[in-house]
Design a protein around this motif. Sequence first.
Motif, PDB file in Angstrom:
ATOM      1  N   ARG A  16       0.751  -1.339  -0.051  1.00  0.00           N
ATOM      2  CA  ARG A  16       0.184   0.031   0.014  1.00  0.00           C
ATOM      3  C   ARG A  16       0.798   1.341   0.040  1.00  0.00           C
ATOM      4  O   ARG A  16       0.524   2.242  -0.618  1.00  0.00           O
ATOM      5  N   LEU A  17       1.756   1.326   0.739  1.00  0.00           N
ATOM      6  CA  LEU A  17       2.859   2.323   0.917  1.00  0.00           C
ATOM      7  C   LEU A  17       3.509   2.527  -0.573  1.00  0.00           C
ATOM      8  O   LEU A  17       3.566   3.745  -1.058  1.00  0.00           O
ATOM      9  N   GLU A  18       3.973   1.470  -1.208  1.00  0.00           N
ATOM     10  CA  GLU A  18       4.539   1.572  -2.355  1.00  0.00           C
ATOM     11  C   GLU A  18       3.433   2.065  -3.592  1.00  0.00           C
ATOM     12  O   GLU A  18       3.860   2.982  -4.280  1.00  0.00           O
ATOM     13  N   ASN A  19       2.159   1.905  -3.635  1.00  0.00           N
ATOM     14  CA  ASN A  19       1.180   2.293  -4.416  1.00  0.00           C
ATOM     15  C   ASN A  19       0.973   3.439  -4.083  1.00  0.00           C
ATOM     16  O   ASN A  19       0.645   4.405  -5.041  1.00  0.00           O
ATOM     17  N   GLU A  20       0.984   4.217  -2.849  1.00  0.00           N
ATOM     18  CA  GLU A  20       0.850   5.539  -2.693  1.00  0.00           C
ATOM     19  C   GLU A  20       1.830   6.429  -3.121  1.00  0.00           C
ATOM     20  O   GLU A  20       1.695   7.368  -3.544  1.00  0.00           O
ATOM     21  N   LEU A  21       3.241   5.914  -3.086  1.00  0.00           N
ATOM     22  CA  LEU A  21       4.280   6.536  -3.609  1.00  0.00           C
ATOM     23  C   LEU A  21       4.294   6.531  -5.110  1.00  0.00           C
ATOM     24  O   LEU A  21       5.437   7.275  -5.742  1.00  0.00           O
ATOM     25  N   GLY A  22       3.987   5.225  -5.664  1.00  0.00           N
ATOM     26  CA  GLY A  22       3.786   5.399  -7.086  1.00  0.00           C
ATOM     27  C   GLY A  22       5.092   4.439  -7.631  1.00  0.00           C
ATOM     28  O   GLY A  22       5.242   4.578  -8.907  1.00  0.00           O
ATOM     29  N   THR A  23       5.749   3.911  -6.834  1.00  0.00           N
ATOM     30  CA  THR A  23       6.987   3.192  -7.180  1.00  0.00           C
ATOM     31  C   THR A  23       7.273   2.267  -6.290  1.00  0.00           C
ATOM     32  O   THR A  23       7.267   2.239  -5.010  1.00  0.00           O
ATOM     33  N   PRO A  24       7.874   1.003  -6.835  1.00  0.00           N
ATOM     34  CA  PRO A  24       8.493  -0.093  -5.501  1.00  0.00           C
ATOM     35  C   PRO A  24       9.609   0.606  -4.766  1.00  0.00           C
ATOM     36  O   PRO A  24      10.349   1.148  -5.300  1.00  0.00           O
ATOM     37  N   LEU A  25       9.760   0.112  -3.634  1.00  0.00           N
ATOM     38  CA  LEU A  25      10.630   0.480  -2.721  1.00  0.00           C
ATOM     39  C   LEU A  25      11.762  -0.814  -2.450  1.00  0.00           C
ATOM     40  O   LEU A  25      12.514  -0.671  -2.087  1.00  0.00           O
ATOM     41  N   PHE A  26      11.193  -1.968  -3.162  1.00  0.00           N
ATOM     42  CA  PHE A  26      11.988  -3.224  -2.694  1.00  0.00           C
ATOM     43  C   PHE A  26      12.147  -3.778  -4.003  1.00  0.00           C
ATOM     44  O   PHE A  26      11.217  -3.886  -4.938  1.00  0.00           O
ATOM     45  N   ASP A  27      13.083  -4.510  -4.374  1.00  0.00           N
ATOM     46  CA  ASP A  27      13.164  -5.559  -5.486  1.00  0.00           C
ATOM     47  C   ASP A  27      13.122  -6.945  -4.953  1.00  0.00           C
ATOM     48  O   ASP A  27      13.432  -7.205  -3.895  1.00  0.00           O
ATOM     49  N   ARG A  28      12.023  -7.593  -5.411  1.00  0.00           N
ATOM     50  CA  ARG A  28      11.406  -8.778  -5.146  1.00  0.00           C
ATOM     51  C   ARG A  28      12.238  -9.983  -5.796  1.00  0.00           C
ATOM     52  O   ARG A  28      11.547 -11.156  -5.711  1.00  0.00           O
ATOM     53  N   ALA A  29      13.112 -10.029  -6.674  1.00  0.00           N
ATOM     54  CA  ALA A  29      13.751 -11.004  -7.277  1.00  0.00           C
ATOM     55  C   ALA A  29      14.598 -11.814  -6.536  1.00  0.00           C
ATOM     56  O   ALA A  29      15.624 -11.314  -6.245  1.00  0.00           O
ATOM     57  N   GLY A  30      13.978 -12.710  -6.183  1.00  0.00           N
ATOM     58  CA  GLY A  30      14.980 -13.562  -4.953  1.00  0.00           C
ATOM     59  C   GLY A  30      14.702 -13.043  -3.466  1.00  0.00           C
ATOM     60  O   GLY A  30      13.605 -12.663  -3.091  1.00  0.00           O
ATOM     61  N   ARG A  31      15.864 -12.769  -3.104  1.00  0.00           N
ATOM     62  CA  ARG A  31      15.614 -12.244  -1.709  1.00  0.00           C
ATOM     63  C   ARG A  31      15.389 -10.658  -1.689  1.00  0.00           C
ATOM     64  O   ARG A  31      15.697  -9.968  -2.562  1.00  0.00           O
TER      65      ARG A  31
END
Length: 321
Positions: free
Chosen positions: A61-76
Amino acid sequence: MSGELSCPRSILLCRYDPEGMGPVDLNTLRQFLVVARLEHLSRAADELRVAQPSLSRTITRLENELGTPLFDRAGRLRLNDAGKLFRGYVERSLGELEAGRRAVAEATGEGFGSVRLASETFFTLTGPLAAFKRTHPSVEVVLHQMPAEDMARHLRAQDVDLCIASQPIAADGLEVVQLLDEAVWVATPLDHPLAGRSSVSIDDLAGQPFVTARAGHWQRRLLDRLFAGRGLTPKIVCEGDEAGSIADLISAGLGIGLVPAMARRTAVSAPAAWIEVDDPDCRRRLTLIWAADRHLSTAARLMRTTITDWNWTTGEPHRDR
């Protein structure tokens, strides 16, 4: 001992962007900082004592509000560049709110409040801490153990007031006072083949089994740096989190290790041979650090005075102060 801020869930950070981003509650920001620090959702959920699916939805939800991912989720899970940028603003914002709360409490309350002190280890700080509590018994002292590489960020975020480090911290906006510049020796068991030597070179230590602290601690960084300067790699047979136990493990015969001169005063129960290292860089420089542009509370200023007035060579207060 934790450096995390405890913020009421009902308080909102009511700052809107031109595109209509809604208010972000402070608990969401606090949870984001824990996930950013651990880069692991399940461990963050355990620390925060919330369900992992709920925490995952909060971050999304925070990422959606900011309009961008905050973490990379490929693997770890990894904090990405946008996340690192946002983390800095969040830390400073929550730090300012906490500083304001403490300033109001100090201005309207009685006494001097509290002081938050961070160090890599508290093994060598018992003397000045005891002296401070004897002189200022009403001041609450909150201790944070953290690696030196994290100190500048926590000072800027106002998670801590003062830091004591045994290795250089390269960061702008910090005030630094050197407390001690001392030699670091090699300690060996009394029956070790090197025990009769008055000095040794780094080459003499090649292949010897070392007892040391984990990566990141100043003793380990010094050991790695000294050996790398000779194109060598130390042979490590024991590494741990508690640097204060190194002298005991050496005395028990597990290996040899780098130990600061200060430790010779406190290692009476752990007999060992102390040998000078023939290298001018084999030293420890103990420093006190605080943020130059931050207001220090009365309690923090009192602690700073106690620490800077302490005689770090003898382990006693300066008699003329």
